[in-house]
Design a protein around this motif. Structure first.
Motif, PDB file in Angstrom:
ATOM      1  N   ASP A 141       0.813  -1.217   0.000  1.00 15.26           N
ATOM      2  CA  ASP A 141       0.000   0.000   0.000  1.00 15.26           C
ATOM      3  C   ASP A 141       0.842   1.260   0.000  1.00 15.26           C
ATOM      4  N   LYS A 142       2.143   1.089  -0.193  1.00 12.43           N
ATOM      5  CA  LYS A 142       3.036   2.263  -0.200  1.00 12.43           C
ATOM      6  C   LYS A 142       2.800   3.062  -1.478  1.00 12.43           C
ATOM      7  N   PRO A 143       2.926   4.403  -1.408  1.00 13.22           N
ATOM      8  CA  PRO A 143       2.819   5.174  -2.650  1.00 13.22           C
ATOM      9  C   PRO A 143       3.948   4.849  -3.638  1.00 13.22           C
ATOM     10  N   TYR A 144       5.151   4.637  -3.115  1.00  8.60           N
ATOM     11  CA  TYR A 144       6.292   4.261  -3.930  1.00  8.60           C
ATOM     12  C   TYR A 144       6.991   3.081  -3.263  1.00  8.60           C
ATOM     13  N   PHE A 145       7.815   2.360  -4.041  1.00  4.25           N
ATOM     14  CA  PHE A 145       8.620   1.300  -3.452  1.00  4.25           C
ATOM     15  C   PHE A 145       9.536   1.912  -2.389  1.00  4.25           C
ATOM     16  N   GLY A 146       9.962   3.174  -2.632  1.00  2.71           N
ATOM     17  CA  GLY A 146      10.831   3.859  -1.692  1.00  2.71           C
ATOM     18  C   GLY A 146      10.097   4.409  -0.478  1.00  2.71           C
ATOM     19  N   GLU A 178      -4.730  -6.982 -14.818  1.00  2.74           N
ATOM     20  CA  GLU A 178      -4.080  -7.966 -13.942  1.00  2.74           C
ATOM     21  C   GLU A 178      -3.439  -7.304 -12.721  1.00  2.74           C
ATOM     22  N   CYS A 179      -2.866  -6.122 -12.914  1.00  5.43           N
ATOM     23  CA  CYS A 179      -2.101  -5.472 -11.834  1.00  5.43           C
ATOM     24  C   CYS A 179      -2.509  -4.016 -11.688  1.00  5.43           C
ATOM     25  N   PRO A 180      -3.716  -3.760 -11.225  1.00  7.00           N
ATOM     26  CA  PRO A 180      -4.201  -2.377 -11.123  1.00  7.00           C
ATOM     27  C   PRO A 180      -3.374  -1.483 -10.199  1.00  7.00           C
ATOM     28  N   ALA A 184      -1.450   2.008 -11.067  1.00  7.34           N
ATOM     29  CA  ALA A 184      -1.686   3.213 -10.258  1.00  7.34           C
ATOM     30  C   ALA A 184      -0.356   3.792  -9.790  1.00  7.34           C
ATOM     31  N   TRP A 185       0.548   2.914  -9.383  1.00  7.76           N
ATOM     32  CA  TRP A 185       1.887   3.348  -8.962  1.00  7.76           C
ATOM     33  C   TRP A 185       2.612   4.012 -10.130  1.00  7.76           C
ATOM     34  N   ALA A 186       2.544   3.384 -11.299  1.00  7.26           N
ATOM     35  CA  ALA A 186       3.236   3.912 -12.477  1.00  7.26           C
ATOM     36  C   ALA A 186       2.728   5.311 -12.824  1.00  7.26           C
ATOM     37  N   LYS A 187       1.409   5.483 -12.777  1.00  2.00           N
ATOM     38  CA  LYS A 187       0.831   6.794 -13.110  1.00  2.00           C
ATOM     39  C   LYS A 187       1.230   7.832 -12.071  1.00  2.00           C
TER      40      LYS A 187
END
Lengths: 219, 219
Positions: A141-146, A178-180, A184-187
């Motif tokens: 649920d993190k906004p970014y991996f970082g 498949e990976c919503p 969302a993270w990418a956008k």
């Protein structure tokens, strides 16, 4: 001393995009040099004699090769702004693990999606989606991996988003379905200027992939 | 807090050897657990669910996977003794580059030497020697890749020395004849207790390779 930074690159390269993003995050001015991979420059061959590949980061005349090594180098030299790697050793090790996973799995599986057809492609698509789901799980649920800001794994992985449209068209499937959470993270990443300015246009990437398929005789 | 360090490993693995050496260089007590790769333990599958591979370093119950990531982790956590990576970012980037070269080239080329025969093996031997000569050139006249003391690249590469005898027997060639400086470096490393205690006996490795060849139906 005035810093001289040059990046030898190739516009659709996900690996080159990583260094573009890292340099942009740190606000570093640099000279971008487009390489023709079918006619590599003398500079490229001199600066990366071992692999003869892009990207090559040249800092005050000295080359740094391999994109993840470049991102870590950029983070360490320009350490006073926008840290990309965590300071905690365990979190750092985890970030390195997932960037390595992107290199070991996602790149090859993505390639197999556009380079193959029939049964082979069906398998490639399945494995590709599985690998995306695994990394999506790591995001949680993190906004970014970082965490709260763009980090090492985000920089390592977001360039592949510019190739998703090409994968989807070639493989006739929908990654968002498949990976919503991943989309969302990418956008969310694409909202950042450092990312938006560094990633190639997805339609242009698709046209490039079509050219490559013709070149390699893949329908 | 008492440190609890466990290493899940497999005795002939050059990757496992890297972590063994790093832990020994830092003087860290740890529990070594031998894995049967044909019957992986529940602990291994739990600690490395993504790749299911050894080595896995478990520090106070938390896993670190991938040998080079482990070596960097060990260097960063136990940073007060025997530094493995240089502090200068450019030298660090160079060390990372050559460790990555060992992973990208040495392992696969060496594998091809013992796994193939005839024409294929002749090519593998040629390319393997070329790669050794390249890294020998990088060593230059330094006692170690790390300079005056054992460093990251030394640790990344020296484990493969335990496999040289097996490569030579399978490929019917002499590495020392082609790369004398490299063998001198390897023997220098073997003088260090951290290395000597971490590398398996070369005859045992050769016997293991012969078993593997039988198992895979390679003469």
């Amino acid at each position: 001393m005035a810093e001289e930074v040059v990046l030898l690159d190739f516009w659709p390269s996900m690996f080159g995009m990583r260094s573009r993003i890292a340099l942009a995050e740190k606000g570093i001015k640099y000279e971008y040099k487009e390489e023709d991979l079918w006619n590599k420059s003398a500079l490229l061959l001199q600066m990366n004699p071992v692999h003869k590949k892009i990207p090559v980061l040249i800092h005050n005349g000295k080359p740094v090769c391999e994109s993840l090594i470049q991102v870590q180098y950029i983070d360490e030299v320009w350490h006073d702004k926008a840290p990309l790697l965590p300071s905690d050793p365990y979190q750092k090790a985890t970030a390195r693990f997932w960037a390595d996973y992107v290199d070991k799995k996602i790149y090859d599986l993505g390639n197999r999606v556009w380079k193959t057809k029939g049964e082979e492609q069906a398998t490639a698509k399945k494995e590709f989606i599985e690998s995306l789901k695994l990394i999506e799980k790591e995001l949680g649920d993190k906004p970014y991996f970082g965490g709260e800001s763009l980090g090492y794994v985000d920089v390592a992985f977001i360039p592949f988003y510019s190739w998703f449209y090409a994968y989807e068209k070639c493989g006739n499937f929908n990654i968002e379905a498949e990976c919503p959470k991943l989309i969302a993270w990418a956008k969310r990443c694409m909202q950042k200027e450092s990312v938006a300015k560094s990633l190639a246009d997805q339609q242009k990437v698709y046209d490039f992939v079509l050219q490559m398929k013709k070149h390699f005789g893949i329908e």
